[in-house]
Design a protein around this motif. Structure first.
Motif, PDB file in Angstrom:
ATOM      1  N   SER A  67      27.249 -13.602 -25.589  1.00 61.28           N
ATOM      2  CA  SER A  67      27.950 -14.624 -24.806  1.00 61.28           C
ATOM      3  C   SER A  67      27.914 -15.956 -25.535  1.00 61.28           C
ATOM      4  N   ASN A  68      26.759 -16.281 -26.122  1.00 61.95           N
ATOM      5  CA  ASN A  68      26.615 -17.542 -26.851  1.00 61.95           C
ATOM      6  C   ASN A  68      27.478 -17.560 -28.100  1.00 61.95           C
ATOM      7  N   MET A  69      27.577 -16.439 -28.775  1.00 57.37           N
ATOM      8  CA  MET A  69      28.363 -16.352 -30.010  1.00 57.37           C
ATOM      9  C   MET A  69      29.858 -16.460 -29.744  1.00 57.37           C
ATOM     10  N   THR A  70      30.316 -15.899 -28.630  1.00 58.71           N
ATOM     11  CA  THR A  70      31.753 -15.814 -28.370  1.00 58.71           C
ATOM     12  C   THR A  70      32.274 -16.899 -27.435  1.00 58.71           C
TER      13      THR A  70
END
Length: 209
Positions: A67-70
């Motif tokens: 979630s943090n990456m995208t």
């Protein structure tokens, strides 16, 4: 560049062989495709109620890192928690349970190199339905052994899945068994669709179109 050129020359025969196998597989898979509207929502709902007592309702948890990456809210449905480690169990069980009593008595057959074979073998054993699977020579030995452990009749034939499928459909000794395709099958697709129902139940605030 010369080391790269030498490597490419060594690989060229293998690449040609892989291309030939891919064309053969594509040709085999192009036959007998169902209509693109063959699976409806009510089919998935029916499958959901039909199979739920025999499969694992797997977790669907948020992934912080993805979630943090995208920049999106990513949830992961942990289908590796099924007995055979794959979502394929959903379609296999639904397909078997959709058969008539006569078809169940005679048994089912499929061509598969792994997960579909395992799913059919496991649920066939649970439902008392004889399962035969034709597996190509490239099938992983651990999956072949596990299918046998579940009680399936395993036939090793063909260099690739296309040849295995042709043998399963054409060998006279195997006539009378119901062929269950691992992907182009209405009940298999409907069974797989039960994933979506579970995900909507587990992530109720999921935005839907």
């Amino acid at each position: 560049l010369e080391p790269l050129a030498r490597t490419m020359r060594r690989l060229r025969p293998y690449l040609r062989d892989s291309s030939r196998r891919l064309r053969a597989f594509s040709s085999a898979a192009a036959h007998d495709l169902p209509a693109d509207d063959c699976v409806r929502f009510e089919d998935v709902v029916r499958a959901h109620h039909r199979i739920r007592s025999g499969i694992v309702r797997t977790e669907c948890r948020p992934s912080y890192h993805l979630s943090n990456m995208t920049g999106c809210s990513i949830h992961l449905k942990k289908e590796q928690s099924q007995v055979t480690g794959s979502f394929k169990e959903r379609g296999a069980r639904n397909a078997i349970m959709s058969l008539s009593e006569e078809q169940r008595r005679r048994g089912v057959i499929a061509a598969s190199a792994g997960n579909h074979a395992l799913a059919l073998a496991w649920h066939g054993s649970q439902l008392g339905v004889p399962v035969t699977v034709v597996m190509p020579t490239v099938a992983p030995m651990t999956k072949v052994q596990n299918c046998r452990l579940f009680g399936a009749n395993i036939i090793i034939h063909g260099d690739h899945i296309g040849e295995a499928k042709d043998y399963a459909l054409q060998d006279p000794a195997l006539q009378g068994l119901t062929y269950i395709n691992g992907y182009d099958d209405v009940e298999v697709i409907a069974g797989t669709g039960t994933l979506g129902i579970e995900m909507l139940e587990q992530v109720p605030d999921c935005p839907c179109p």
